[in-house]
Design an enzyme around this catalytic site. Structure first.
Site, short mmCIF file in Angstrom:
data_model
loop_
_atom_site.label_atom_id
_atom_site.label_comp_id
_atom_site.label_asym_id
_atom_site.label_seq_id
_atom_site.Cartn_x
_atom_site.Cartn_y
_atom_site.Cartn_z
NE ARG A 66 -3.60 -0.47 2.24
CZ ARG A 66 -3.89 -0.07 3.47
NH1 ARG A 66 -3.40 -0.73 4.51
NH2 ARG A 66 -4.65 0.95 3.66
CD GLN A 100 -12.32 7.24 10.20
OE1 GLN A 100 -12.59 6.21 10.82
NE2 GLN A 100 -13.17 7.81 9.36
CB VAL A 102 -2.64 5.15 6.46
CG1 VAL A 102 -3.21 4.89 7.85
CG2 VAL A 102 -3.07 4.07 5.49
CG HIS A 118 -7.05 5.23 12.04
ND1 HIS A 118 -8.15 4.83 11.34
CD2 HIS A 118 -7.49 5.43 13.31
CE1 HIS A 118 -9.20 4.78 12.14
NE2 HIS A 118 -8.82 5.14 13.33
CB CYS A 126 12.08 2.26 17.16
SG CYS A 126 12.80 1.16 18.41
N GLY A 185 -16.79 10.56 3.43
CA GLY A 185 -16.24 9.29 2.98
C GLY A 185 -15.91 8.31 4.06
CB THR A 186 -15.86 7.91 7.42
OG1 THR A 186 -15.63 6.89 8.38
CG2 THR A 186 -16.71 9.03 8.01
CD GLU A 213 -22.80 3.22 0.66
OE1 GLU A 213 -22.94 2.90 -0.51
OE2 GLU A 213 -21.78 2.96 1.33
P1 NAD Z 1 -8.43 -1.58 10.70
O1 NAD Z 1 -8.27 -0.69 11.87
O2 NAD Z 1 -8.95 -0.92 9.43
O3 NAD Z 1 -9.38 -2.82 11.02
C1 NAD Z 1 -10.69 -2.83 10.31
C2 NAD Z 1 -11.73 -3.61 10.92
O4 NAD Z 1 -11.32 -4.48 11.92
C3 NAD Z 1 -12.71 -2.73 11.64
O5 NAD Z 1 -13.59 -2.14 10.73
C4 NAD Z 1 -13.46 -3.69 12.57
O6 NAD Z 1 -14.63 -4.18 11.97
C5 NAD Z 1 -12.48 -4.83 12.71
N1 NAD Z 1 -11.98 -4.96 14.06
C6 NAD Z 1 -11.07 -5.89 14.40
N2 NAD Z 1 -10.79 -5.82 15.69
C7 NAD Z 1 -11.51 -4.78 16.19
C8 NAD Z 1 -11.64 -4.19 17.46
N3 NAD Z 1 -10.93 -4.63 18.50
N4 NAD Z 1 -12.47 -3.16 17.62
C9 NAD Z 1 -13.17 -2.71 16.55
N5 NAD Z 1 -13.10 -3.21 15.32
C10 NAD Z 1 -12.28 -4.26 15.16
O7 NAD Z 1 -7.03 -2.01 10.30
P2 NAD Z 1 -5.93 -0.98 9.93
O8 NAD Z 1 -4.61 -1.44 10.32
O9 NAD Z 1 -6.32 0.39 10.38
O10 NAD Z 1 -6.08 -0.95 8.36
C11 NAD Z 1 -5.23 -0.41 7.67
C12 NAD Z 1 -5.16 1.06 7.68
O11 NAD Z 1 -5.42 1.38 6.38
C13 NAD Z 1 -6.19 1.85 8.52
O12 NAD Z 1 -5.47 2.73 9.38
C14 NAD Z 1 -6.97 2.66 7.53
O13 NAD Z 1 -7.13 4.01 7.92
C15 NAD Z 1 -6.08 2.59 6.35
N6 NAD Z 1 -6.76 2.80 5.10
C16 NAD Z 1 -6.41 3.91 4.44
C17 NAD Z 1 -6.93 4.17 3.26
C18 NAD Z 1 -6.44 5.40 2.60
O14 NAD Z 1 -5.33 5.81 2.98
N7 NAD Z 1 -7.19 5.98 1.72
C19 NAD Z 1 -7.89 3.30 2.68
C20 NAD Z 1 -8.26 2.15 3.39
C21 NAD Z 1 -7.67 1.90 4.61
N1 APR Z 2 -17.27 9.31 -2.54
C1 APR Z 2 -17.77 9.43 -1.27
N2 APR Z 2 -17.86 8.40 -0.40
C2 APR Z 2 -17.41 7.21 -0.83
C3 APR Z 2 -16.88 6.99 -2.12
C4 APR Z 2 -16.82 8.12 -2.98
N3 APR Z 2 -16.33 8.02 -4.23
N4 APR Z 2 -16.55 5.69 -2.23
C5 APR Z 2 -16.87 5.10 -1.06
N5 APR Z 2 -17.40 6.01 -0.23
C6 APR Z 2 -17.89 5.80 1.13
C7 APR Z 2 -18.58 4.47 1.32
O1 APR Z 2 -19.96 4.62 1.09
C8 APR Z 2 -18.30 4.20 2.80
O2 APR Z 2 -19.32 4.71 3.60
O3 APR Z 2 -16.76 5.80 1.95
C9 APR Z 2 -17.00 4.97 3.08
C10 APR Z 2 -15.81 4.05 3.26
O4 APR Z 2 -16.04 3.30 4.41
P1 APR Z 2 -14.93 2.27 4.91
O5 APR Z 2 -14.47 1.45 3.77
O6 APR Z 2 -15.51 1.62 6.12
O7 APR Z 2 -13.70 3.19 5.31
P2 APR Z 2 -13.60 4.07 6.61
O8 APR Z 2 -14.94 4.59 7.03
O9 APR Z 2 -12.51 5.04 6.36
O10 APR Z 2 -13.11 3.04 7.70
C11 APR Z 2 -12.84 3.62 8.96
O11 APR Z 2 -12.08 1.48 9.70
O12 APR Z 2 -11.11 -0.21 8.53
C12 APR Z 2 -10.92 0.72 9.56
O13 APR Z 2 -9.03 1.87 10.40
C13 APR Z 2 -9.78 1.60 9.25
O14 APR Z 2 -9.67 3.98 8.99
C14 APR Z 2 -10.46 2.84 8.74
C15 APR Z 2 -11.71 2.84 9.58
#
Ligand code: NAD
Ligand code: APR
Length: 245
Positions: A66, A100, A102, A118, A126, A185-186, A213
């Site tokens: 990633r 949220q 990375v 996050h 380290c 977007g969350t 949505e």
């Molecule tokens: P994570 O934190 O995303 O874990 C995701 C899922 O683990 C949660 O949605 C939950 O359903 C489940 N889960 C497992 N144990 C849990 C607990 N104890 N409490 C609550 N939920 C629990 O994993 P991660 O290391 O954060 O994922 C990778 C990183 O990638 C995240 O920090 C996320 O922000 C990042 N990410 C970034 C982008 C981007 O940069 N655009 C896109 C996707 C993900």
């Molecule tokens: N425009 C707007 N919103 C969008 C688009 C778009 N093009 N594509 C997707 N989405 C919305 C989806 O509808 C969804 O509600 O973005 C949201 C993405 O949700 P997740 O995939 O759950 O991502 P996020 O909410 O950032 O997850 C929160 O959970 O997995 C952990 O630590 C991880 O930071 C992450 C946290």
């Protein structure tokens, strides 16, 4: 008078929270969509400290892959990232962006007052002392810190499940005095981020959800607008700037 000066006169405090959805149209997969990150990986394997202990190579490779993606020329800030940078320039010191995500797309769009709650893919730390390093290449089994003797392993500076998100005091302080809280977007799946809207409501802020949505916390927002971030975020920012001018 130009827009920037007029906004400063009204001093509205704005907190924005973004999730993976704001980067989706830049080619970075979200978590919970059909092709989401969790479709190909067990969360416990790549997103928990236990997973890292069990199989550090699997976890390092998940983040190496990633991190490499961020250097793909096709992955760049989109209109939503750019609109937030414009909003920050107009709002001046009264603006905080909490992500949220990375990825580094907010920085590349010009956002300055930014918290990666996050962690972020371009930082490793380290395992022992917590010293952080800016890191752009793959982390290998041989990579070690320069702060300990003997040196320790480097891990992704990413908040895994069971770990504390970063800079929470600063975030809650900003939520307690903001006039606008905008979530973009969350999905509202994961706390504490999913609880920020409740905090902002408690202090009387206007709360707005901009998403593809309805999220799980949709009913806690005073206003909602649905569509693609690259379409609805620039329109919303222009409307807000006009409202505040
Ligand atoms: P994570 O934190 O995303 O874990 C995701 C899922 O683990 C949660 O949605 C939950 O359903 C489940 N889960 C497992 N144990 C849990 C607990 N104890 N409490 C609550 N939920 C629990 O994993 P991660 O290391 O954060 O994922 C990778 C990183 O990638 C995240 O920090 C996320 O922000 C990042 N990410 C970034 C982008 C981007 O940069 N655009 C896109 C996707 C993900
Ligand atoms: N425009 C707007 N919103 C969008 C688009 C778009 N093009 N594509 C997707 N989405 C919305 C989806 O509808 C969804 O509600 O973005 C949201 C993405 O949700 P997740 O995939 O759950 O991502 P996020 O909410 O950032 O997850 C929160 O959970 O997995 C952990 O630590 C991880 O930071 C992450 C946290």
């Amino acid at each position: 008078m130009n827009r920037n000066k007029e906004i400063k006169m009204k001093q509205p405090k704005i907190v924005v929270l973004t999730g993976a959805g704001i980067s989706a149209e830049s080619g970075i997969r979200t978590f919970r969509a059909a092709d989401g990150l969790w479709e190909n990986h067990k969360v416990d394997d790549v997103a928990t400290p236990e997973g890292f202990l069990r199989n550090p190579t699997l976890v390092q490779n998940f983040y190496n892959e990633r991190r490499r993606k961020l250097f793909d020329p096709a992955v760049k800030p989109n209109a939503a990232h750019l609109a937030l940078a414009e909003l920050e320039r107009a709002a001046g010191d009264n603006f905080l962006l909490v992500t949220q995500n990375v990825d580094n797309l907010h920085e590349r769009a010009g956002s300055k007052n930014l918290i990666h709650m996050h962690g972020d893919l371009l930082t490793v730390r380290c395992e022992w002392s917590g010293k952080t390093y800016h890191w752009e290449r793959d982390v290998t089994e041989q990579d070690r810190c320069d702060c300990c003797s003997p040196p320790h392993r480097l891990r992704p500076h990413i908040v895994w499940f069971g770990e504390m998100p970063l800079e929470m005091d600063r975030i809650y302080a900003a939520l307690s005095e903001c006039d606008y809280f905008i979530a973009i977007g969350t999905s509202g799946n994961v706390y504490p981020a999913a609880g920020f809207v409740q905090e902002a409501n408690r202090f009387g802020a206007q709360t707005i959800e901009l998403n593809l949505e309805p999220s799980l916390t949709r009913s806690q927002f005073s206003r909602q607008r649905y569509g693609k971030a690259t379409e609805i975020v620039p329109i919303f920012v222009n409307e807000l700037l006009a409202e505040l001018s």
